[in-house]
Design a protein around this motif. Structure first.
Motif, mmCIF file in Angstrom:
data_model
loop_
_atom_site.group_PDB
_atom_site.id
_atom_site.type_symbol
_atom_site.label_atom_id
_atom_site.label_comp_id
_atom_site.label_asym_id
_atom_site.label_seq_id
_atom_site.Cartn_x
_atom_site.Cartn_y
_atom_site.Cartn_z
ATOM 1 N N LEU A 61 112.926 80.049 -7.418
ATOM 2 C CA LEU A 61 114.331 80.295 -7.762
ATOM 3 C C LEU A 61 114.608 81.795 -7.814
ATOM 4 N N LEU A 62 113.731 82.551 -8.444
ATOM 5 C CA LEU A 62 113.943 83.987 -8.585
ATOM 6 C C LEU A 62 113.853 84.697 -7.238
ATOM 7 N N MET A 63 113.034 84.177 -6.328
ATOM 8 C CA MET A 63 112.873 84.814 -5.020
ATOM 9 C C MET A 63 114.135 84.703 -4.175
ATOM 10 N N ARG A 64 115.033 83.795 -4.543
ATOM 11 C CA ARG A 64 116.292 83.658 -3.804
ATOM 12 C C ARG A 64 117.189 84.881 -3.979
ATOM 13 N N PHE A 65 116.889 85.718 -4.984
ATOM 14 C CA PHE A 65 117.648 86.954 -5.158
ATOM 15 C C PHE A 65 117.258 87.999 -4.120
ATOM 16 N N GLY A 66 116.107 87.807 -3.469
ATOM 17 C CA GLY A 66 115.681 88.747 -2.433
ATOM 18 C C GLY A 66 115.054 90.009 -2.970
ATOM 19 N N PHE A 67 114.631 90.016 -4.236
ATOM 20 C CA PHE A 67 114.033 91.202 -4.825
ATOM 21 C C PHE A 67 112.585 90.926 -5.202
ATOM 22 N N ASP A 68 111.827 91.991 -5.378
ATOM 23 C CA ASP A 68 110.423 91.892 -5.734
ATOM 24 C C ASP A 68 110.294 91.398 -7.174
ATOM 25 N N LEU B 176 110.329 92.211 -12.738
ATOM 26 C CA LEU B 176 110.366 91.579 -14.060
ATOM 27 C C LEU B 176 109.558 92.404 -15.066
ATOM 28 N N ASN B 177 108.397 92.907 -14.612
ATOM 29 C CA ASN B 177 107.585 93.810 -15.435
ATOM 30 C C ASN B 177 107.336 93.235 -16.832
ATOM 31 N N GLY B 178 107.036 91.939 -16.847
ATOM 32 C CA GLY B 178 106.733 91.295 -18.124
ATOM 33 C C GLY B 178 107.942 90.944 -18.969
ATOM 34 N N LYS B 179 109.171 91.183 -18.462
ATOM 35 C CA LYS B 179 110.373 90.873 -19.238
ATOM 36 C C LYS B 179 110.566 89.370 -19.359
ATOM 37 N N TRP C 77 121.609 90.194 -10.788
ATOM 38 C CA TRP C 77 120.187 90.213 -11.122
ATOM 39 C C TRP C 77 119.925 91.068 -12.358
ATOM 40 N N ARG C 78 120.591 92.239 -12.463
ATOM 41 C CA ARG C 78 120.329 93.073 -13.631
ATOM 42 C C ARG C 78 120.915 92.459 -14.896
#
Length: 597
Positions: A499-506, A510-513, A575-576
């Motif tokens: 699901l998150l990959m659908r945003f097209g970002f690495d 997330l960096n643990g967020k 995304w942000r």
């Protein structure tokens, strides 16, 4: 051809009564332009007339009587009867106080005698016929402060709101009483027997009956309590469905018997000053109501369907456009860009997005920031949704020849600084709007496009020359409205990587967020969402993008150039806001992603 009717004002009445002269009226109007206060208040502040004179003039315009509560004291027996049915707090909220009862008539002083919802409620609860009188709000408050804090007696039949569903909406008892009396009271019991709408009654008669009045008032009250923006009343094959649009999503809240369809719509038409007898053509109406210390403009639309007339009521909270740019959801960098665009002396700022994405609220938030005594702001809208002090607002009226284009041409002779055009729909409107933007005016308008860079190609398709676009458009604000996660039931949640990959970002971003969702509770009606936030894409014109528009470059090149110059895309802004725990990935993808985007 009949000349248009000129609307009389309080100033006209005071002049007819010899209490104002032309010079004083001119002074009031000039002062109003400077300070933005109502003329009625300025007449008193400038010492030209007393508050009593102004209220008496207002009463004459409203075709009601004026009552001076310093001279006429409320009758104790009338107060006792009314306080047996409603509370003193109710009277304070509605700004009204009983004066006297004669036969079956209840004379009641009101700050707003045209508040038909309150008049209907008092008729329903007291069994008397209210006769509204106009009185000073301060005198009403003083009279109410002397009232005892009674509660309504058990005999007052009030709909049982707050029991049952997560919407706090329940009218089961009322419906049982209506249904039991459906055939002229044959099996009716209880306090409403004999007052119920009958199947053989005409629509107008049925709509005037107390239970139908109570039903419509309850539907309106609960819609406002649940912060709905629209009410849909839809006749079905086997009943009537009522749905609320809450946070952009329709929710079914009530099913009614089929026979209630006609009287229900008839009651709404009466409130909207529409033709009750005409059922074959679409109609539009409007009314104003005050509830929960807020003022709402209600737009009503009816259409004939195969199962009967459908009605949609749009609830416009008149305080919402004054919320401020900071509360719309603009990230710091985007807010700085919007403030930069607002500071420009001339040019065109466009808002784009689908219907219901908050474009009007954004534009009025900009106007509210720019609205000072130093500038002349004029708007042309279809229709005017929000009325703002200090801004000259004009309705589109095609029958009278007032279109976007004709009004704009007239505006240019009105010495404007800022012009808002409700929507650029055709080349004629676009030509005049661009002329205004190029001749020293700041022009705000809207377009229906998927994102900000596409606005340029949409205008070219409409027939606007590319050199005009590159010269006049200084910025475009694209937006969507996403639902906020409910703060009451917010909890951390692990979303699937797919699901998150659908945003097209690495995903390393997330960096643990932790990400969040709403579990569902009474506060959010078990949806997990409460309220909405804007997702924005702010595009600022520069020389590189202007050159691309001049040579009619593909939209992909314009978008890439805009991103390279610092534009945050809708998806990135969403995304942000997911990373910040404001909304969910599903919600951003729902409102932002479209085919080809």
């Amino acid at each position: 051809m009949q000349a248009p009717t000129v609307r009389r004002t309080v100033l006209d009445v005071l002049k007819e009564q010899g209490k104002l002269n032309d010079e004083q009226i001119q002074t009031v109007l000039q002062t109003q332009q400077q300070v933005g206060q109502p003329a009625e208040r300025l007449v008193v502040d400038l010492g030209f007339a007393s508050e009593t004179d102004v209220l008496a003039a207002q009463a004459r315009l409203l075709n009601v009587q004026y009552v001076d509560l310093n001279k006429v004291r409320p009758d104790e027996s009338a107060i006792s009867v009314v306080l047996g049915k409603v509370s003193a707090n109710y009277l304070r909220e509605k700004k009204c106080v009983p004066i006297r009862i004669e036969q079956n008539r209840l004379y009641i002083a009101m700050a707003n005698p045209k508040d038909i919802v309150t008049v209907d409620e008092l008729r329903m609860r007291t069994g008397l016929v209210p006769v509204p009188l106009l009185a000073s709000p301060s005198q009403i408050d003083a009279a109410l402060n002397e009232l005892p804090m009674h509660s309504p007696s058990p005999s007052a039949p009030i709909p049982p709101v707050g029991r049952g569903t997560g919407y706090g909406f329940s009218v089961e008892d009322l419906l049982k009483q209506i249904d039991s009396a459906r055939y002229g009271g044959e099996t009716a019991t209880g306090p409403l027997a004999g007052q119920i709408a009958r199947v053989d009654a005409t629509d107008v008669e049925a709509a005037q009956e107390a239970p139908i009045i109570r039903l419509v008032d309850t539907v309106l009250r609960e819609a406002i309590r649940n912060e709905a923006t629209d009410i849909h009343i839809e006749p079905m094959q086997n009943g009537v469905r009522i749905r609320y649009r809450i946070d952009g999503i329709l929710h079914e809240v009530l099913r009614l018997p089929k026979w209630l369809s006609a009287p229900l719509v008839a009651r709404i038409k009466i409130l909207g000053d529409m033709d009750v007898a005409e059922k074959r053509v679409p109609q539009d109406g409007r009314m104003r109501i005050e509830m929960q210390n807020k003022r709402f403009d209600v737009r009503i639309s009816t259409i004939p369907t195969v199962n009967g007339e459908k009605a949609v009521l749009r609830l416009l909270d008149q305080t919402s456009p004054l919320m401020g740019l900071e509360k719309l959801g603009l990230w710091e960098d985007d807010l700085a860009k919007v403030e930069f665009l607002m500071s420009q002396p001339y040019g065109m700022i466009l808002s784009t997005g689908p219907t219901g994405s908050g474009k009007t609220t954004t534009q009025y938030s900009i106007l509210h920031r720019l609205n000072t005594t130093e500038v002349n702001i004029i708007t042309i809208e279809d229709p005017v949704e929000y009325e703002v002090q200090g801004i000259n607002q004009v309705h589109v009226n095609r029958k009278a020849g007032v279109t976007f284009a004709t009004a704009l041409r007239s505006f240019l002779r009105q010495d404007p600084d800022i012009i808002l055009v409700g929507e650029i729909r055709d080349i004629e409107t676009a030509d005049v709007a661009f002329q205004a933007a190029l001749t020293g005016h700041l022009v705000l308008s809207t377009l229906h496009t998927n994102d900000a860079p596409t606005a340029a190609t949409r205008l070219i398709e409409m027939g606007v020359e590319p050199f005009l676009i590159s010269a006049a458009v200084i910025g475009v604000i694209a937006q969507r409205l996403a639902r906020r996660i409910c703060n009451n039931c917010k909890e951390p949640y692990k979303y699937p990587d797919e699901l998150l990959m659908r945003f097209g970002f690495d995903l390393s971003e997330l960096n643990g967020k932790e990400l969040y969702r709403g579990r569902g509770c009474d506060i959010c009606r078990y949806t997990g969402y409460k309220g909405r936030i804007g997702i924005f894409e702010v595009f600022v014109m520069n020389s590189e993008i202007a050159d691309l528009i001049l040579r009619r470059a593909p939209i992909s090149e314009i978008r890439d150039a805009a991103v390279a110059s610092g534009m945050t895309t809708l998806l990135r802004d969403g995304w942000r806001k997911v990373l910040a725990g404001v909304t969910t990935p599903q919600e951003v993808l729902r409102v932002v992603t479209t085919v080809g985007y």
